[in-house]
Design a protein around this motif. Sequence first.
Motif, short mmCIF file in Angstrom:
data_model
loop_
_atom_site.label_atom_id
_atom_site.label_comp_id
_atom_site.label_asym_id
_atom_site.label_seq_id
_atom_site.Cartn_x
_atom_site.Cartn_y
_atom_site.Cartn_z
N PHE A 136 0.69 -1.21 -0.08
CA PHE A 136 -0.23 -0.02 0.01
C PHE A 136 0.77 1.18 -0.05
CE2 PHE A 136 -2.83 -2.82 2.09
CZ PHE A 136 -4.21 -2.78 1.28
N THR A 137 0.25 2.11 -0.80
CA THR A 137 1.10 3.45 -0.80
C THR A 137 0.86 4.28 0.73
OG1 THR A 137 -0.54 4.56 -2.10
CG2 THR A 137 1.26 3.67 -3.02
N MET A 138 1.39 5.18 1.08
CA MET A 138 1.18 6.06 2.11
C MET A 138 -0.37 6.75 2.07
SD MET A 138 2.43 7.19 5.09
CE MET A 138 4.18 7.99 5.50
N LEU A 139 -0.56 7.10 0.78
CA LEU A 139 -1.75 7.86 0.28
C LEU A 139 -2.92 6.82 0.82
CD1 LEU A 139 -3.38 10.21 -0.50
CD2 LEU A 139 -3.16 9.43 -2.72
N GLU A 140 -2.92 5.76 0.41
CA GLU A 140 -3.84 4.49 0.43
C GLU A 140 -3.96 4.30 1.91
OE1 GLU A 140 -3.66 2.20 -3.66
OE2 GLU A 140 -2.10 1.66 -2.22
N SER A 141 -2.97 3.99 2.68
CA SER A 141 -3.19 3.76 3.91
C SER A 141 -3.84 5.02 4.88
CB SER A 141 -1.81 3.56 4.60
OG SER A 141 -1.14 2.66 4.00
N PHE A 142 -3.59 5.99 4.43
CA PHE A 142 -3.89 7.41 5.11
C PHE A 142 -5.64 7.45 4.82
CE2 PHE A 142 -5.10 12.16 5.33
CZ PHE A 142 -4.71 12.25 6.69
#
Length: 143
Positions: free
Chosen positions: A12-18
């Motif tokens: 997962f990217t940081m944006l998806e996790s956020f």
Amino acid sequence: MSNKQNRLNNAFTMLESFLALIVSVMVIFGLTMLTHSRKDVGQIDALFQLQSACQQLQEQGYQLISSDESRLELSNEGHLKRLLLKRHRLILQGRNRGEMVLLTGLQNLSFRNQESYQIVEAKTEQGEKLRAFLVLPKEVKKE
């Protein structure tokens, strides 16, 4: 290189996790608000049921024979009844101990005679205070 690209695409990217975190917080907040609003509805339901019970007694033509703080003696077409609290329930009790449950979940119940009407005050097991008015004509004794 293709192994390196596959490993990057699997995470997962940081944006998806956020975004997943924000959606989770919103769902939890919504459920919390729903449970709090349900508690308020419970109090409104109990008050509505008490007022409905009083209204039903009035519309069915009950007359007041006598009253004290814990019960009302009523008459309907010559049939004697009692309105009282029994085992955390507001009941209408008949002569042969038949009972009709009008409201459940009460901790205490009291009646205050105001001559032309009765004030019915109750406290639920959850601690909510309820109040309703019961307007019943006094029974005229035939001689």
